[in-house]
Design an enzyme around this catalytic site. Structure first.
Site, PDB file in Angstrom:
ATOM      1  N   CYS A 105      49.387  33.053  41.216  1.00  0.00           N
ATOM      2  CA  CYS A 105      48.963  33.682  42.474  1.00  0.00           C
ATOM      3  C   CYS A 105      49.372  35.156  42.545  1.00  0.00           C
ATOM      4  O   CYS A 105      48.765  35.947  43.254  1.00  0.00           O
ATOM      5  CB  CYS A 105      49.503  32.907  43.667  1.00  0.00           C
ATOM      6  N   TYR A 106      50.413  35.516  41.830  1.00  0.00           N
ATOM      7  CA  TYR A 106      50.889  36.908  41.820  1.00  0.00           C
ATOM      8  C   TYR A 106      51.018  37.383  40.374  1.00  0.00           C
ATOM      9  O   TYR A 106      52.106  37.370  39.801  1.00  0.00           O
ATOM     10  CB  TYR A 106      52.243  37.016  42.514  1.00  0.00           C
TER      11      TYR A 106
END
Ligand code: SF4
Ligand code: SF4
Lengths: 128, 500
Positions: free
Chosen positions: B131-132
């Site tokens: 996600c990051y």
């Protein structure tokens, strides 16, 4: 005016100071003195009119004389007027005024630098 | 009995006929009118303080980068901020030092630079996730670019503070400033008469949700501070305020020589005068605020109390210590504290600032415990060499040289005829003696001023002494100066390496 008299090891045993004072009949108001077997340093106040004579006498006997004419500078922007500098200054340069602001009598500064380390706001300097 | 309600006072603030005075003025008013009349007359008393608050910091939210990143390590102008929370939040603490500039620049300076609108270099690293994905980031931003910059002081508003002096024979540099040798000076902190908590010591009006002056902006009390200890009159507060509204007139970075950085924080609390009791407590004077002078020369949690002192004595410029007149220095600014109380007074008088009832009272019963330590502090006696070889001062330096050769020590404690420590010689002293003529005996070449240690000293204290004096070994002596061991910096480094 404030002067610094430095006496190096080769002449430290000799009564340079006393002789110079007697010779020139000058009053030296000594505010700090440090001596050990290798080196001597004296901070003193002398009348401006007498300065030339005493410097000549001291220098002829091997001492070094420096005029302390760059006293402490306080940056009023940085200073928060806490008074931290007051208690560490051997010359009693700083004090509070009636409104708890800082006043200084820089004539008394012997340029030792002690207050610079004390000031939490880096407001003090001995810049030339 | 005079009783006023918060609503009544707020109505007066709104209607422009509130009577607000500073805590300094209140002392005079109560002195003149008595508490009962003063309680009728005065509606609000303002307090103020401006001093070093190491326990300060700011929560920052940077917004998300593209591609986004879960910041794992964050540096602002080279100062690390704590980021073990959500992806782009970080807490910059006042006392964190720069990785590159050390004592010269710290979190406090980042905070002041932010307030001044200066650009700050942000460097962040991460491990990358689905996600990051981003792993490193460098950008430059200022306070206006941030979503939030919220100052949180975990501990502020100390009711009063210990006073510092120093009994040892060298200057020490502390968070209370430079302390000159042999009780050469005294330093203190705190606003005395203007100190917020000294004016409401029972926490009648000061509580969770109380609106305050913080750094030139409106802030709030969010609870008791860490180490809150009202039972010993060392109460503290936890505060919150918006850094974006603050001013560098009231928030200043500080450097304490050889200690580190700190933040000077200006804070003031309005106290609504609801009854006579509050009128009385806000009439507190410098004389009523009493604290202890401690010897900071003793490197222990339990520093010896030299004497008791009140703020009036401290502010007179000198106090007596062991029969000597000793100059005092304030580390906090009374002038600024006054300015803050005056400023807050103006806000209230102008109808811009209201008082309230705390949504929760602060604990009035609490003390601060020392740390529970489950491993024993190693002591000098645990690691000192006990089979120490000593030499008589009347031995020749040839004998000393032989002894050093035969043993592995490079330091030989020198003892007098009756076995007491009188000096120390090192291999270096001996080689010097060989080069010079005229010294034949150990007593001629030894160092007479020997740094020593006691068997029961904590290792950390011995290590610091060795470091400070730049020597590599110390004889350990008993109370009669008999040598019972020797401790070297080498032994200490080995121990510390094991402890890590
Ligand atoms: S210590 Fe520094 S900040 Fe404090 S009054 Fe002196 S010059 Fe000003
Ligand atoms: S340098 Fe500072 S401490 Fe030293 S005399 Fe001057 S003002 Fe005082």
């Amino acid at each position: 005016m404030m002067i610094k008299i430095s006496i190096s090891s080769n002449v430290i045993g000799e009564p340079i100071l006393a002789e110079s004072i007697i010779e020139t009949r000058t009053a030296l108001n000594i505010s700090q003195a440090h001596f050990d077997s290798t080196y001597g340093e004296i901070i003193a106040e002398v009348e401006t009119d007498d300065f030339k004579a005493i410097r000549k006498a001291l220098e002829s006997k091997g001492a070094e004389v420096t005029v302390l004419d760059h006293p402490i500078v306080r940056d009023e922007e940085e200073c928060v007027e806490c008074g931290a500098c007051i208690s560490v200054c051997p010359g009693h340069v700083f004090s509070f005024d009636e409104e708890w602001g800082i006043v200084q009598d820089i004539e008394k500064c012997i340029q030792c630098g002690t207050c610079i380390k004390m000031c939490p706001h880096r407001a003090l300097s001995l810049e030339k | 009995m005079v009783e006023k309600s918060i609503e009544e006072i707020n109505r007066r603030i709104k209607e422009d006929n509130v009577n607000v005075v500073t805590a300094e003025e209140m002392a005079g008013i109560v002195g003149e009118l008595g508490a009962k009349e003063a309680a009728k007359e005065v509606d609000v008393v303002t307090t103020g303080t401006f001093g070093a608050m190491c326990s300060s910091g700011v929560w920052l939210n940077f917004g998300h980068s593209e591609p986004p990143m879960k910041m794992n390590k964050v540096f602002l102008n080279g100062v690390e901020a704590y980021s073990g929370v959500a992806a782009v939040d970080a807490f910059i603490g006042a006392g964190q030092l720069s990785e590159t500039e050390g004592f010269d620049y710290g979190g406090a300076h980042v905070i002041e630079d932010l307030i001044r609108g200066k650009s700050i270099d942000l460097h962040a690293t991460s491990y990358g996730t689905d996600c990051y994905p981003r792993k490193t980031l460098d950008t430059t931003l200022n306070i206006y670019d941030l979503n939030q910059a919220i100052m949180i002081n975990p501990r502020n508003g100390y009711q009063k503070y210990n006073v510092a002096t120093n009994g040892i024979n060298r200057t020490i540099y502390t968070y209370m400033g430079s302390l000159l040798p042999n009780y050469g000076n005294v330093t203190y902190s705190g606003a005395g008469v203007l100190s917020p908590l000294s004016n409401d010591p029972d926490y009648q009006t000061i509580g969770v949700g109380t609106p305050i002056f913080l750094g030139g902006a409106k802030g709030h009390i969010i609870g008791e501070g860490t180490q809150h200890s009202p039972e010993t009159n060392f109460g503290t507060l936890m505060l919150r305020g918006d850094l974006k509204d603050m001013s560098a007139d009231y928030i200043r970075a500080a450097n304490f020589h050889e200690y580190g950085t700190s933040l000077y924080v200006g804070m003031g609390i309005p106290i609504p005068i609801l009854n006579e009791q509050l009128a009385q407590s806000t009439a507190v004077t410098d004389k009523d605020v009493v604290t202890n002078v401690l010897d900071y020369g003793v490197p222990s949690r339990d520093r010896p109390v030299i004497r008791k002192v009140n703020y009036e004595e401290l502010r007179s410029g000198s106090i007596e210590i062991n029969g000597k007149d000793t100059p005092t220095s304030s580390m906090s600014s009374f002038k600024k504290s006054r300015e803050i109380a005056e400023e807050l007074k103006k806000w209230v008088a102008a109808g811009d600032f209201f008082v309230n009832t705390p949504s929760q009272r602060l604990p009035a019963k609490a003390t601060c415990k020392p740390m529970r330590q489950t491993t024993r502090n190693p002591l000098v006696q645990d690691i000192m060499a006990k089979d120490v070889v000593v030499i008589d001062e009347n031995a020749t330096f040839h004998e000393a040289a032989k002894m050093i050769m035969e043993n592995t020590f490079s330091h030989l404690p020198v003892v007098s005829e009756d076995g007491k420590l009188v000096g120390i010689v090192t291999a270096w002293d001996i080689s010097k003696a060989v080069a010079e003529t005229g010294c034949n005996y150990v007593k001629d070449i030894m160092t007479k001023k020997v740094l020593t240690s006691n068997a029961t000293d904590p290792i950390d204290i011995a290590a610091r002494n060795l470091d400070m004096k730049e020597v590599s070994a110390m004889p350990v002596i008993d109370k009669d100066r008999y040598v019972i061991g020797i401790i070297t910096s080498n032994d200490i480094s080995k121990l510390f390496a094991r402890r890590r």
